[in-house]
Each structure stands twice: as structure tokens, then as C-alpha cells.
Design an enzyme around this catalytic site. Structure first.
Site, PDB file in Angstrom:
ATOM      1  N   HIS A 201       0.777  -1.297  -0.040  1.00  0.00           N
ATOM      2  CA  HIS A 201       0.099   0.041   0.050  1.00  0.00           C
ATOM      3  C   HIS A 201       0.894   1.160  -0.035  1.00  0.00           C
ATOM      4  O   HIS A 201       0.317   2.318  -0.072  1.00  0.00           O
ATOM      5  CB  HIS A 201      -0.922   0.062   1.071  1.00  0.00           C
ATOM      6  CG  HIS A 201      -0.492   0.379   2.450  1.00  0.00           C
ATOM      7  ND1 HIS A 201      -0.707   1.519   3.024  1.00  0.00           N
ATOM      8  CD2 HIS A 201       0.212  -0.447   3.387  1.00  0.00           C
ATOM      9  CE1 HIS A 201       0.024   1.703   4.154  1.00  0.00           C
ATOM     10  NE2 HIS A 201       0.417   0.259   4.686  1.00  0.00           N
ATOM     11  N   THR A 237      -3.352 -19.541   3.716  1.00  0.00           N
ATOM     12  CA  THR A 237      -3.953 -19.400   2.627  1.00  0.00           C
ATOM     13  C   THR A 237      -3.479 -17.930   1.802  1.00  0.00           C
ATOM     14  O   THR A 237      -3.796 -16.976   2.300  1.00  0.00           O
ATOM     15  CB  THR A 237      -5.369 -19.796   2.327  1.00  0.00           C
ATOM     16  OG1 THR A 237      -6.024 -20.883   2.911  1.00  0.00           O
ATOM     17  CG2 THR A 237      -5.978 -19.765   0.781  1.00  0.00           C
ATOM     18  N   CYS A 324       1.104   5.823  11.762  1.00  0.00           N
ATOM     19  CA  CYS A 324       0.964   4.942  12.848  1.00  0.00           C
ATOM     20  C   CYS A 324       0.961   5.662  14.139  1.00  0.00           C
ATOM     21  O   CYS A 324       0.736   4.760  15.400  1.00  0.00           O
ATOM     22  CB  CYS A 324       2.053   3.688  12.592  1.00  0.00           C
ATOM     23  SG  CYS A 324       2.315   3.553  11.007  1.00  0.00           S
TER      24      CYS A 324
HETATM   25  N1  PLP Z   1       7.952   0.307   8.016  1.00  0.00           N
HETATM   26  C1  PLP Z   1       7.888   1.735   7.785  1.00  0.00           C
HETATM   27  C2  PLP Z   1       9.243   2.402   7.444  1.00  0.00           C
HETATM   28  C3  PLP Z   1       6.414   2.289   7.641  1.00  0.00           C
HETATM   29  O1  PLP Z   1       6.534   3.611   7.015  1.00  0.00           O
HETATM   30  C4  PLP Z   1       5.424   1.528   7.791  1.00  0.00           C
HETATM   31  C5  PLP Z   1       4.150   2.211   7.617  1.00  0.00           C
HETATM   32  O2  PLP Z   1       3.729   3.258   7.906  1.00  0.00           O
HETATM   33  C6  PLP Z   1       5.726   0.224   8.244  1.00  0.00           C
HETATM   34  C7  PLP Z   1       6.960  -0.173   8.434  1.00  0.00           C
HETATM   35  C8  PLP Z   1       4.322  -0.806   8.463  1.00  0.00           C
HETATM   36  O3  PLP Z   1       3.858  -1.227   7.179  1.00  0.00           O
HETATM   37  P1  PLP Z   1       2.483  -1.729   7.048  1.00  0.00           P
HETATM   38  O4  PLP Z   1       1.451  -0.521   7.152  1.00  0.00           O
HETATM   39  O5  PLP Z   1       2.335  -2.306   5.802  1.00  0.00           O
HETATM   40  O6  PLP Z   1       2.067  -2.543   8.365  1.00  0.00           O
END
Ligand code: PLP
Length: 374
Positions: A201, A237, A324
Site C-alpha cells: 500500500h 492460504t 501509525c
Molecule cells: N515500516 C515503515 C518504514 C513504515 O512507514 C510502515 C508504515 O507506515 C511500516 C513499516 C508498516 O507497514 P504496514 O502498514 O504495511 O504494516
């Protein structure tokens, strides 16, 4: 409806239309389970292996070195924990204070199981330079994990050099390349990394799917126990439609890499020029080696949260730090790691431009910032 100006491409990206269309047959008509032996499963199995080969070619890996996962978080957790759980001697993991929580929290989890972890502090510009690693590494280091590009600053780390140091000390090297894959050229052979995480994504693929590159010959523990999928390394799966969508999105981005970089850098230059011409007082975080379109700005004595919400009301989506982290109102761990003054850190926003942004979007962003911070 007025068009929403989406300028938070580091949080997620718009799904590529070709990727979407390529996914449909695997959801509607060809819904067979790729692991079954009958004829109806042949096409999904073939699609899975074609997607694996396409993705492998995009990063110069072998198809059997690509393991499908549910995204960046799982890939990072697997690399950190899978490497630790394969090590009965509990040797040290070295990582950095710049990492995404997917790496940092996985490291905290293994620390609780008595696997030691060392956290390197970056420079004030957000880089883990080779001498920083030299100061921490020794013969008891099992794994070094340093992200390829930071998700708040966009800073690109000298992975090839860091990898060389790790290997000279007998350690293996993992890089979280979630922000970089599909946006800059990635060649796992040239970098010589042992593991690399990616997430669809972030490169105009669907959400909830990603991959972990594991170099042939590198031993890590399987991550999810169950069936024999992914060469008995990651059970469950297979999510065929999403995997196919991921492969199409990555190939499209890699095929148009130079043009996308040129377009995004052009927009970034307009953004900075217009901010300067407007006489807006800001500090730009990070350094020269960075991902195209990443702009981390700190406005003295302003509040990043307020800027974000006011821009949202004006129909513009940006971020204060990493997506996040939107529930955590503390100053981001990345801004702390680069020792950004707290009053600047609080007034920090991240604009991340992508291939679907236009000049008009950039002018709207600057107009909004003029009204809010000037
Ligand atoms: N690592 C980095 C540097 C990211 O920016 C992110 C998402 O913001 C992730 C890992 C986590 O990825 P995912 O959203 O696919 O779990």
C-alpha cells in the site's frame, strides 16, 4: 464535491487502476485455493508464481527469495523475531532509534525474551553513518536492522556501506525498505542485504499485503505455523488477488520510476520555492539524501496538530508525524532521536507528495500554509 488534496503518501497511496483491475478475476471467478491439487487451483497457483517472479525482478532477487506477508509490519516482525528465534546463543541485534515501531516494538519483544538489542542514535540530520555502526558492532552481533528510508524525514541510509560492516563482523543485515520500494531503485544484490521488508500500500498496491526478501542461504525461523505455504516459512492460504495487485503496482511504479521521480521532485521544488517566496518561517528536517516528495517542516512556536486539522478543514491531507502514531500525542520518537528542539518538534508537519499529485495541489498546500502559519 471539491477534490481533496491528498499529500500524505507516506501513510498510504492511492491504488493503481491497473492493479485494481488485475485483482478482480481472482476475487470473483478464479477464487480457487492455490494449494489444492485440482485443475481449478492451477490458475491461482500460476498467478501466485508469476507475481513472485515479477516482484523478484523489480528488486533483482530470485523468485524463491520473495515471501508474501500481510504487509510491512509482519515483514519487519518476521525479520527481527525470526532471526532471533533461530539463534540459540542469543547474540545481539543492533538497530536504530529512527526505525518504525514495527521494528522497535519487535526488538522490545525479543529483549523481554533475553535477546539483547542495541539502539543506535542517528545524526541530527537523521542518518546512521557507517562510523556509528562501527562503534556498536562486534563479533557477538547477530543481526543489524537499519531502515532504508525513514518514514518521517525520508532520509535514505547508506545501506550498502552499513551492510558491508555487518558482514565483516559475521552479522546478517535487514532493512525496512517499506517507504523506498517502488519509489527509488532497489537492487538487493547491489545493496547485498540479507533481508528486506516491503509493503504494497506504500507503492500504489492494495493494503494488507507485502513481502519479505530473504537471501538464499540465510536461515531464519518460520513466522506463522500452519500449512506448507511459502515454502513452509509462512503458513496461511495465499491472498492471491492482493498479491497479484501488488505485483502489478510495483511493476508499474518501477517501469515509470524515472518519470515519477522527475515529476515528484518538480512538485517538491515548487513547494519549497513558494514557501520561501511567501516568507514563511520554517526549519526543514532531514538532509540531502532523501526520498523524492518527503518534506518535513517545523514551524517555530506553532502546533503541528492544529496545522493538520486546519488543513484538513481546507480539504488537504498532511501528517504531523507518522500515521501509525496519530493516537500518540507525544513528540515522535524520530524527532526526539534527531534531537529536534521540543518547541520545533511540536510544530512539525510532514508533507509527502506522490505520483498522483499535481502542481495545483502544491499551490493549494502553500496557500493553506500561508493562511495558517504566517
Ligand atoms: N515500516 C515503515 C518504514 C513504515 O512507514 C510502515 C508504515 O507506515 C511500516 C513499516 C508498516 O507497514 P504496514 O502498514 O504495511 O504494516
Amino acid at each position: 464535491m471539491k477534490e481533496y488534496v491528498y499529500a500524505d503518501n507516506a501513510a498510504t497511496t492511492k491504488l493503481d487502476k491497473d492493479a485494481f483491475e488485475a485483482m478482480i478475476p481472482w476475487l470473483i471467478d478464479e477464487y480457487g485455493n492455490a494449494s489444492q491439487p485440482y485443475a481449478f487451483s492451477r490458475k491461482p497457483r500460476q498467478a501466485l508464481e508469476e507475481a513472485r517472479a515479477t516482484i523478484a525482478a523489480c528488486v533483482n532477487a530470485l523468485p524463491e527469495e520473495i515471501y508474501f506477508t500481510s504487509g510491512g509490519t509482519e515483514s519487519d516482525n518476521w525479520a527481527i523475531k525470526g532471526s532471533a528465534f533461530a539463534d540459540c546463543d542469543h547474540q545481539t541485534t543492533i538497530t536504530s532509534l529512527l526505525e518504525h515501531h514495527a521494528v522497535l516494538h519487535a526488538c522490545e519483544a525479543i529483549e523481554k525474551m533475553n535477546y539483547p538489542v542495541v539502539y543506535m542514535r542517528p545524526t541530527n540530520s537523521g542518518y546512521i553513518l557507517p562510523d556509528i555502526l562501527e562503534n556498536h558492532i562486534n563479533k557477538k552481533t547477530r543481526l543489524v536492522s537499519v531502515m532504508l528510508a525513514n518514514n518521517e524525514l525520508g532520509t535514505i541510509q547508506p545501506i550498502k556501506e552499513l551492510c558491508k560492516i555487518a558482514h565483516a563482523h559475521g552479522a546478517i543485515f535487514h532493512t525496512d525498505a517499506v517507504q523506498a520500494v517502488g519509489h527509488i531503485k532497489i537492487d538487493v544484490r547491489e545493496l547485498d542485504v540479507d533481508m528486506l521488508s516491503a509493503s504494497a500500500h506504500k507503492f500504489n498496491g492494495p493494503k494488507g499485503v507485502g513481502f519479505l526478501y530473504i537471501k538464499k542461504g540465510v536461515t531464519i525461523h518460520p513466522y506463522i505455523d500452519g500449512g506448507a505455504q511459502e515454502n513452509r516459512m509462512r503458513a496461511g492460504t495465499e491472498n492471491i488477488a492482493s498479491i497479484v495487485g501488488m505485483a502489478v503496482a510495483l511493476k508499474n511504479n518501477c517501469d515509470a520510476l524515472e518519470a515519477n521521480i522527475k515529476h515528484i521532485m518538480h512538485l517538491e521544488r515548487i513547494l519549497i520555492r513558494e514557501l520561501n517566496e511567501a516568507g514563511i518561517n520554517y526549519v526543514r528536517n532531514g538532509g540531502a539524501s532523501k526520498l523524492p516528495g518527503f518534506v518535513s517542516l517545523s514551524f517555530p512556536r506553532k502546533d503541528g496538530e492544529v496545522i493538520l486539522h486546519r488543513m484538513d478543514l481546507m480539504g488537504i491531507g498532511i501528517s504531523t508525524g507518522s500515521a501509525c502514531n496519530s493516537v500518540n500525542k507525544e513528540v515522535s520518537h524520530v524527532l526526539k532521536a534527531i534531537r529536534l528542539d521540543e518547541s520545533l518538534a511540536k510544530g512539525t508537519i510532514r508533507i509527502s507528495l506522490g505520483k498522483y499529485n499535481t502542481e495545483e495541489h502544491v499551490y493549494k498546500i502553500v496557500d493553506a500554509l500561508k493562511r495558517i502559519v504566517k
